[in-house]
Design a protein around this motif. Structure first.
Motif, PDB file in Angstrom:
ATOM      1  N   THR A 186       0.756  -1.000  -0.050  1.00 48.11           N
ATOM      2  CA  THR A 186       0.037   0.023  -0.137  1.00 48.11           C
ATOM      3  C   THR A 186       0.985   1.292  -0.110  1.00 48.11           C
ATOM      4  OG1 THR A 186      -1.753  -1.163   1.304  1.00 48.11           O
ATOM      5  CG2 THR A 186      -1.663   1.298   1.162  1.00 48.11           C
ATOM      6  N   SER A 187       0.564   2.337  -0.767  1.00 51.70           N
ATOM      7  CA  SER A 187       1.274   3.636  -0.901  1.00 51.70           C
ATOM      8  C   SER A 187       0.940   4.257   0.571  1.00 51.70           C
ATOM      9  CB  SER A 187       0.629   4.316  -1.994  1.00 51.70           C
ATOM     10  OG  SER A 187       1.251   5.539  -1.934  1.00 51.70           O
ATOM     11  N   HIS A 188       2.064   4.783   0.922  1.00 51.89           N
ATOM     12  CA  HIS A 188       1.807   5.961   2.230  1.00 51.89           C
ATOM     13  C   HIS A 188       1.585   7.105   1.614  1.00 51.89           C
ATOM     14  CE1 HIS A 188       3.229   2.603   4.724  1.00 51.89           C
ATOM     15  NE2 HIS A 188       4.082   2.216   3.697  1.00 51.89           N
ATOM     16  N   LEU A 189       1.185   8.155   2.646  1.00 51.70           N
ATOM     17  CA  LEU A 189       1.230   9.503   2.159  1.00 51.70           C
ATOM     18  C   LEU A 189       2.473  10.026   2.328  1.00 51.70           C
ATOM     19  CD1 LEU A 189      -2.144  10.458   4.279  1.00 51.70           C
ATOM     20  CD2 LEU A 189      -1.876  10.131   1.808  1.00 51.70           C
ATOM     21  N   THR A 241       5.485  12.472   3.546  1.00 53.52           N
ATOM     22  CA  THR A 241       5.849  13.174   4.503  1.00 53.52           C
ATOM     23  C   THR A 241       5.351  14.629   4.689  1.00 53.52           C
ATOM     24  OG1 THR A 241       7.632  11.771   4.569  1.00 53.52           O
ATOM     25  CG2 THR A 241       7.934  13.684   6.038  1.00 53.52           C
ATOM     26  N   THR A 297      -1.361  15.133   5.135  1.00 56.81           N
ATOM     27  CA  THR A 297      -2.489  14.041   5.666  1.00 56.81           C
ATOM     28  C   THR A 297      -3.486  14.036   4.435  1.00 56.81           C
ATOM     29  OG1 THR A 297      -4.007  16.064   6.595  1.00 56.81           O
ATOM     30  CG2 THR A 297      -2.421  14.842   8.053  1.00 56.81           C
ATOM     31  N   PRO A 316      -4.659   7.305  -1.098  1.00 61.94           N
ATOM     32  CA  PRO A 316      -3.160   6.633  -1.654  1.00 61.94           C
ATOM     33  C   PRO A 316      -3.888   5.329  -2.419  1.00 61.94           C
ATOM     34  CG  PRO A 316      -3.513   6.930   0.686  1.00 61.94           C
ATOM     35  CD  PRO A 316      -4.778   7.449   0.156  1.00 61.94           C
ATOM     36  N   VAL A 323       5.200   6.780  -3.850  1.00 68.04           N
ATOM     37  CA  VAL A 323       3.689   7.181  -3.363  1.00 68.04           C
ATOM     38  C   VAL A 323       3.018   7.420  -4.754  1.00 68.04           C
ATOM     39  CG1 VAL A 323       2.245   9.125  -2.350  1.00 68.04           C
ATOM     40  CG2 VAL A 323       4.498   8.538  -1.226  1.00 68.04           C
TER      41      VAL A 323
END
Length: 93
Positions: free
Chosen positions: A2-5, A7, A10, A25, A49
């Motif tokens: 899974t992609s993260h947001l 840095t 939000t 995401p 991302v």
């Protein structure tokens, strides 16, 4: 995977800036390419991302945000780098 947001961001900030309440995401487990203008070949990206905005995507690769389109098979075809600034890339949607 899974992609993260990105840095410091939000999902609420991304949705507010993009005016897209469905922004999300996306999984990194997909083919992501950049197509060269006027060329039949492409370069494969290794995304860090991927953010989905309906059928458009922003893909972070090597510090640059690429704009692309989500295909029906789940792959992403990008056409251009929108630079390193996510806020500017979102404004380009």
């Amino acid at each position: 995977m899974t992609s993260h947001l990105p840095t410091g961001w939000t999902i609420e900030q991304i949705r507010a800036l993009s005016h897209d309440r469905s922004a999300t995401p996306l999984s990194l487990d997909r083919l992501v390419v950049v197509e060269g203008p006027g060329r039949s070949d492409y370069t494969t990206l290794q995304p860090e991302v991927i953010l989905g905005f309906h059928d458009l995507c922003l893909v972070l690769h090597a510090g640059e945000w690429y704009m692309g389109q989500l295909d029906t098979d789940g792959s992403v075809a990008c056409w251009s780098s929108y630079g390193p600034d996510l806020a500017e890339a979102i404004r380009g949607l």
